[in-house]
Design a protein around this motif. Structure first.
Motif, PDB file in Angstrom:
ATOM      1  N   GLY A  77       0.847  -1.245   0.101  1.00  0.00           N
ATOM      2  CA  GLY A  77       0.042   0.041  -0.101  1.00  0.00           C
ATOM      3  C   GLY A  77       0.942   1.173   0.100  1.00  0.00           C
ATOM      4  O   GLY A  77       1.809   1.266   0.816  1.00  0.00           O
ATOM      5  N   PRO A  78       0.559   2.068  -0.744  1.00  0.00           N
ATOM      6  CA  PRO A  78       1.461   3.355  -1.068  1.00  0.00           C
ATOM      7  C   PRO A  78       1.631   4.456   0.315  1.00  0.00           C
ATOM      8  O   PRO A  78       2.878   4.995   0.386  1.00  0.00           O
ATOM      9  CB  PRO A  78       0.610   4.189  -1.914  1.00  0.00           C
ATOM     10  N   ASP A  79       0.763   4.110   1.411  1.00  0.00           N
ATOM     11  CA  ASP A  79       0.802   5.059   2.326  1.00  0.00           C
ATOM     12  C   ASP A  79       1.174   4.269   3.622  1.00  0.00           C
ATOM     13  O   ASP A  79       0.888   4.740   4.827  1.00  0.00           O
ATOM     14  CB  ASP A  79      -0.400   5.908   2.696  1.00  0.00           C
ATOM     15  N   ASN A  80       1.393   3.026   3.467  1.00  0.00           N
ATOM     16  CA  ASN A  80       1.684   2.042   4.655  1.00  0.00           C
ATOM     17  C   ASN A  80       3.130   2.200   5.231  1.00  0.00           C
ATOM     18  O   ASN A  80       4.211   2.118   4.788  1.00  0.00           O
ATOM     19  CB  ASN A  80       1.735   0.799   4.058  1.00  0.00           C
ATOM     20  N   ALA A  81       2.951   2.560   6.658  1.00  0.00           N
ATOM     21  CA  ALA A  81       4.263   2.598   7.403  1.00  0.00           C
ATOM     22  C   ALA A  81       4.980   1.412   7.359  1.00  0.00           C
ATOM     23  O   ALA A  81       6.410   1.587   7.561  1.00  0.00           O
ATOM     24  CB  ALA A  81       3.694   3.307   8.651  1.00  0.00           C
ATOM     25  N   LEU A  82       4.453   0.324   7.514  1.00  0.00           N
ATOM     26  CA  LEU A  82       5.063  -0.843   7.719  1.00  0.00           C
ATOM     27  C   LEU A  82       5.841  -1.199   6.559  1.00  0.00           C
ATOM     28  O   LEU A  82       7.192  -1.592   6.484  1.00  0.00           O
ATOM     29  CB  LEU A  82       4.200  -2.073   7.887  1.00  0.00           C
ATOM     30  N   ARG A  83       5.448  -0.838   5.294  1.00  0.00           N
ATOM     31  CA  ARG A  83       6.204  -1.125   3.952  1.00  0.00           C
ATOM     32  C   ARG A  83       7.258  -0.122   3.853  1.00  0.00           C
ATOM     33  O   ARG A  83       8.300  -0.717   3.400  1.00  0.00           O
ATOM     34  CB  ARG A  83       5.084  -0.797   2.995  1.00  0.00           C
ATOM     35  N   ARG A  84       7.048   0.936   4.243  1.00  0.00           N
ATOM     36  CA  ARG A  84       8.282   2.101   4.358  1.00  0.00           C
ATOM     37  C   ARG A  84       9.287   1.753   5.260  1.00  0.00           C
ATOM     38  O   ARG A  84      10.244   1.634   5.080  1.00  0.00           O
ATOM     39  CB  ARG A  84       7.933   3.556   4.674  1.00  0.00           C
ATOM     40  N   ASN A  85       8.681   1.132   6.447  1.00  0.00           N
ATOM     41  CA  ASN A  85      10.006   0.605   7.381  1.00  0.00           C
ATOM     42  C   ASN A  85      10.725  -0.682   6.882  1.00  0.00           C
ATOM     43  O   ASN A  85      11.673  -0.702   7.492  1.00  0.00           O
ATOM     44  CB  ASN A  85       9.250   0.562   8.813  1.00  0.00           C
ATOM     45  N   ILE A  86       9.994  -1.417   6.299  1.00  0.00           N
ATOM     46  CA  ILE A  86      10.701  -2.757   5.947  1.00  0.00           C
ATOM     47  C   ILE A  86      11.800  -2.290   4.986  1.00  0.00           C
ATOM     48  O   ILE A  86      12.845  -2.876   4.805  1.00  0.00           O
ATOM     49  CB  ILE A  86       9.743  -3.702   5.222  1.00  0.00           C
ATOM     50  N   ALA A  87      11.439  -1.326   3.947  1.00  0.00           N
ATOM     51  CA  ALA A  87      12.289  -1.043   2.881  1.00  0.00           C
ATOM     52  C   ALA A  87      13.510  -0.193   3.701  1.00  0.00           C
ATOM     53  O   ALA A  87      14.665  -0.560   3.149  1.00  0.00           O
ATOM     54  CB  ALA A  87      11.567   0.070   2.027  1.00  0.00           C
ATOM     55  N   SER A  88      13.083   0.714   4.408  1.00  0.00           N
ATOM     56  CA  SER A  88      14.430   1.425   5.149  1.00  0.00           C
ATOM     57  C   SER A  88      15.395   0.565   5.878  1.00  0.00           C
ATOM     58  O   SER A  88      16.486   0.500   5.822  1.00  0.00           O
ATOM     59  CB  SER A  88      13.475   2.497   6.376  1.00  0.00           C
ATOM     60  N   SER A  89      14.734  -0.580   6.672  1.00  0.00           N
ATOM     61  CA  SER A  89      15.367  -1.478   7.607  1.00  0.00           C
ATOM     62  C   SER A  89      16.272  -2.237   6.575  1.00  0.00           C
ATOM     63  O   SER A  89      17.523  -2.408   6.833  1.00  0.00           O
ATOM     64  CB  SER A  89      14.621  -2.249   8.443  1.00  0.00           C
ATOM     65  N   PHE A  90      15.751  -2.807   5.569  1.00  0.00           N
ATOM     66  CA  PHE A  90      16.332  -3.873   4.631  1.00  0.00           C
ATOM     67  C   PHE A  90      17.780  -2.870   3.920  1.00  0.00           C
ATOM     68  O   PHE A  90      18.953  -3.179   3.938  1.00  0.00           O
ATOM     69  CB  PHE A  90      15.763  -4.383   3.529  1.00  0.00           C
ATOM     70  N   GLU A  91      17.512  -1.709   3.622  1.00  0.00           N
ATOM     71  CA  GLU A  91      18.299  -0.830   2.920  1.00  0.00           C
ATOM     72  C   GLU A  91      19.737  -0.697   4.017  1.00  0.00           C
ATOM     73  O   GLU A  91      20.903  -0.793   3.652  1.00  0.00           O
ATOM     74  CB  GLU A  91      17.945   0.439   2.582  1.00  0.00           C
ATOM     75  N   LYS A  92      19.079  -0.277   5.326  1.00  0.00           N
ATOM     76  CA  LYS A  92      20.227  -0.111   6.205  1.00  0.00           C
ATOM     77  C   LYS A  92      20.961  -1.341   6.604  1.00  0.00           C
ATOM     78  O   LYS A  92      22.160  -1.069   6.691  1.00  0.00           O
ATOM     79  CB  LYS A  92      19.547   0.584   7.559  1.00  0.00           C
ATOM     80  N   ALA A  93      20.392  -2.529   6.590  1.00  0.00           N
ATOM     81  CA  ALA A  93      21.111  -3.623   6.992  1.00  0.00           C
ATOM     82  C   ALA A  93      22.281  -3.936   5.812  1.00  0.00           C
ATOM     83  O   ALA A  93      23.336  -4.297   5.958  1.00  0.00           O
ATOM     84  CB  ALA A  93      20.146  -4.927   7.211  1.00  0.00           C
ATOM     85  N   CYS A  94      21.667  -3.638   4.444  1.00  0.00           N
ATOM     86  CA  CYS A  94      22.632  -3.983   3.400  1.00  0.00           C
ATOM     87  C   CYS A  94      23.910  -3.046   3.644  1.00  0.00           C
ATOM     88  O   CYS A  94      24.940  -3.494   3.275  1.00  0.00           O
ATOM     89  CB  CYS A  94      21.734  -3.601   2.021  1.00  0.00           C
ATOM     90  N   GLU A  95      23.623  -1.686   3.849  1.00  0.00           N
ATOM     91  CA  GLU A  95      24.850  -0.742   4.171  1.00  0.00           C
ATOM     92  C   GLU A  95      25.795  -1.244   5.010  1.00  0.00           C
ATOM     93  O   GLU A  95      26.960  -1.218   4.888  1.00  0.00           O
ATOM     94  CB  GLU A  95      24.192   0.690   4.517  1.00  0.00           C
ATOM     95  N   ILE A  96      25.297  -1.693   6.366  1.00  0.00           N
ATOM     96  CA  ILE A  96      26.076  -1.989   7.260  1.00  0.00           C
ATOM     97  C   ILE A  96      26.884  -3.492   7.009  1.00  0.00           C
ATOM     98  O   ILE A  96      28.111  -3.217   7.186  1.00  0.00           O
ATOM     99  CB  ILE A  96      25.170  -2.346   8.713  1.00  0.00           C
ATOM    100  N   VAL A  97      26.324  -4.385   6.563  1.00  0.00           N
ATOM    101  CA  VAL A  97      26.733  -5.665   6.308  1.00  0.00           C
ATOM    102  C   VAL A  97      28.032  -5.642   5.080  1.00  0.00           C
ATOM    103  O   VAL A  97      29.031  -6.182   5.261  1.00  0.00           O
ATOM    104  CB  VAL A  97      25.574  -6.600   5.780  1.00  0.00           C
ATOM    105  N   LEU A  98      27.565  -4.859   3.947  1.00  0.00           N
ATOM    106  CA  LEU A  98      28.539  -4.851   2.941  1.00  0.00           C
ATOM    107  C   LEU A  98      29.643  -3.759   3.320  1.00  0.00           C
ATOM    108  O   LEU A  98      30.940  -4.079   3.044  1.00  0.00           O
ATOM    109  CB  LEU A  98      27.912  -3.942   1.843  1.00  0.00           C
ATOM    110  N   SER A  99      29.348  -2.680   4.037  1.00  0.00           N
ATOM    111  CA  SER A  99      30.426  -1.953   4.467  1.00  0.00           C
ATOM    112  C   SER A  99      31.347  -2.720   5.634  1.00  0.00           C
ATOM    113  O   SER A  99      32.857  -2.492   5.454  1.00  0.00           O
ATOM    114  CB  SER A  99      29.995  -0.425   5.190  1.00  0.00           C
ATOM    115  N   GLU A 100      31.006  -3.464   6.507  1.00  0.00           N
ATOM    116  CA  GLU A 100      31.691  -4.096   7.342  1.00  0.00           C
ATOM    117  C   GLU A 100      32.548  -5.060   6.455  1.00  0.00           C
ATOM    118  O   GLU A 100      33.848  -5.557   7.027  1.00  0.00           O
ATOM    119  CB  GLU A 100      30.974  -4.831   8.327  1.00  0.00           C
ATOM    120  N   TRP A 101      31.991  -5.838   5.513  1.00  0.00           N
ATOM    121  CA  TRP A 101      32.592  -6.837   4.727  1.00  0.00           C
ATOM    122  C   TRP A 101      33.769  -6.208   4.054  1.00  0.00           C
ATOM    123  O   TRP A 101      34.891  -6.968   3.781  1.00  0.00           O
ATOM    124  CB  TRP A 101      31.648  -7.704   3.990  1.00  0.00           C
TER     125      TRP A 101
END
Length: 569
Positions: free
Chosen positions: A262-286
């Protein structure tokens, strides 16, 4: 010759003569197979025939890819026999198509069989980054969904050679997981991953720890998928297990889709934000771990995952490499460059190819060719008798709040508009973002537009790396710049201060550089909104007829094609 095929032609000095994606010429984003039109364009540009070609190099090794996929699915067969059998059948079909395409290409080329050679897909990605850079020695990393049956490669580039250090097997693929999250969020997988990355800017990273548990399955190594959070055999679309949905706090199944999407769904936005952040952390560390282990001061990146400028910017901030180069055509199309350079350096003693300074290798059209199309379509136009007049009248349109389509020089190679096939607007025009989204681009409001700025003025307004020349990273706005965009509704700058930025040098694009400088005389700063010149769902325009059709079928106010001006009244 898989999805997003392209062709590039390297001359006798190792320089790029021509390069173009098949999809741009065929006007589709879903083309696969032999890039016949792209090959034809390259050869016509150089005025050569097949007998003039030393080698034809292909960026895939189909037999190896099939063996890797077969081995992986065989290991999973006891856990998911039905899905393993399905994927093995699919892999066999892909092998058949690849081998048949190679046979057809050999017949097209003619001559001895050794004129057509194959290189590993990820090695081609790596070569496109290392040889495209100005670096003499660098750590080279390629990551994508699943190229030739594996997720990535780590290598060391030195001079004219790349030595592979390690391989990343499928399914330990961040790019593959990005595709699954994209599907989970209701976007088209293998097509709309960029929407997931931009949606992340409007959310909160409240589920970052969950995604870190999924990605961090081993110490100091590359990302490894934690099987606990996936269905047996990584089957299904999306393939997440009940444990994954339990950690999100929602029920599994079709109800989960209605809860998340859903375009205005906070859960949807938070999942996207969380996944992007996790990718940034894991790749930068590696990557930091790899820097320490290899002692490399420089880094080159390629593969579809690095089309994500947010990820690139995070790596630049969080790692200690002195210089990072990202191949602007980081997706599959860029392997056409890499395989060309690998074939060039296959002959001992050849000098290192020159680094990339631009990406304008596609079709170009003289004024007489543009005029023929305009006359044929009975389109009314005006002629600019000088470059000064062309710039002045374009500035008048832009400062009056108009959206101007800009069709100049050779088409860009790669997915981004870098000032030859662009739509421009003043960032201070009223309702500029709404007009671009609603009447031209027809896209989601959370996707940001880029700003173009002259190279000499960049440091005054932004902090960014040299990768901003190709729009492969994000810049940070200085305080002075933030004040310029304080108007209500302006969203060029994210809440963290990030900006999509295109830095323009006088050497690479003198006409756009002059236009930006002239905008500085009429407005607050030498900046323009820059977005791709195309209709919704289509690739960048290539020829004058594409440009004219896109102009008349959208809410663009004016078209500057070569020395011609078209306006709507």
């Amino acid at each position: 010759m898989g999805h997003d095929p392209a062709a590039a032609l390297i001359d006798g000095q190792g320089a790029i003569v021509a390069a173009i994606e098949e999809g741009k010429l065929e006007r589709t984003r879903s083309f696969g197979g032999i890039p016949r039109a792209a090959i034809r364009f390259c050869m016509e540009r150089a005025r050569i025939r097949w007998q003039d070609v030393e080698r034809v190099a292909i960026a895939s090794e189909p037999n190896r890819a099939f063996l890797r996929k077969t081995l992986y699915r065989t290991r999973l067969a006891p856990f998911a026999p039905i899905s393993s059998a399905y994927y093995l059948t699919k892999a066999l079909g892909e092998l058949g198509r690849e081998l048949n395409n190679s046979r057809i290409l050999r017949e097209m080329v003619g001559g001895t069989a050794d004129r057509v050679i194959h290189f590993d897909h990820h090695l081609c990605h790596a070569a496109s980054a290392f040889f495209g850079s100005a670096l003499e020695k660098a750590l080279v990393v390629s990551l994508d969904n699943q190229g030739d049956g594996r997720a990535g490669l780590v290598g060391l580039g030195e001079g004219t050679r790349i030595r592979e250090l390690s391989s990343i097997p499928f399914p330990n693929s961040i790019a593959w997981l990005f595709t699954q999250v994209t599907s989970l969020l209701g976007f088209s997988n293998n097509a709309s991953e960029h929407k997931t990355q931009w949606l992340s800017l409007s959310g909160e990273p409240v589920y970052t720890e969950l995604f870190l548990k999924i990605l961090r399955c081993g110490p100091n190594g590359p990302p490894q998928m934690n099987r606990k959070y996936f269905k047996r055999g990584f089957a299904g679309n999306p393939p997440f297990s009940g444990e994954f949905y339990r950690r999100l706090g929602i029920p599994q199944g079709t109800l989960a889709e209605s809860v998340i999407q859903g375009p205005d769904n906070a859960l949807r936005r938070n999942i996207a934000s969380s996944f992007e952040k996790a990718c940034e952390i894991v790749l930068s560390e590696w990557l930091e771990f790899l820097r320490g282990r290899t002692g490399s001061k420089h880094l080159c990146l390629a593969g579809g995952l690095f089309l994500n400028p947010l990820l690139v910017a995070a790596i630049e901030r969080q790692s200690a490499f002195e210089e990072i180069f990202v191949q602007p055509a980081a997706g599959n199309e860029g392997t056409a460059l890499g395989v060309g350079w690998l074939a060039w350096h296959k002959t001992p003693g050849r000098a290192r190819v020159a680094p990339m300074k631009g990406s304008y290798w596609g079709p170009a059209f003289a004024n007489v060719e543009i005029k023929q199309v305009l006359d044929n379509c009975k389109a009314p136009y005006r002629w600019f008798d000088s470059e000064d007049r062309q710039i002045d009248e374009t500035v008048q349109l832009l400062t009056a709040g108009k959206i101007v389509a800009w069709f100049q020089g050779a088409a860009e190679f790669g997915p981004r508009a870098l000032g030859h096939r662009s739509l421009f607007a003043s960032p201070w025009a009223e309702y500029v973002q709404e007009n671009l989204n609603d009447f031209v681009k027809h896209r989601e409001s959370f996707r940001p537009f880029a700003l173009s700025i002259p190279e000499e003025d960049c440091a005054e307004y932004f902090e960014c790396s040299a990768n901003a020349r190709f729009m492969t990273t994000m810049a940070r706005a200085r305080e002075k710049t933030r004040k310029l965009f304080e108007a209500p509704g302006s969203s060029f700058i994210s809440k963290e201060g990030f900006v999509r930025l295109h830095v323009v040098s006088r050497e690479s694009n003198p006409l756009l550089w002059t236009l930006l400088k002239r905008m500085d005389e009429k407005g607050p700063a030498p900046m323009l909104v820059n977005t791709s010149f195309n209709l919704f769902g289509e690739p960048l325009v290539v020829n004058p007829r594409d440009a004219l059709r896109s102009y008349y079928c959208s809410g663009v106010d004016a078209l500057v094609a070569g020395s011609f001006l078209l306006t709507k009244r």
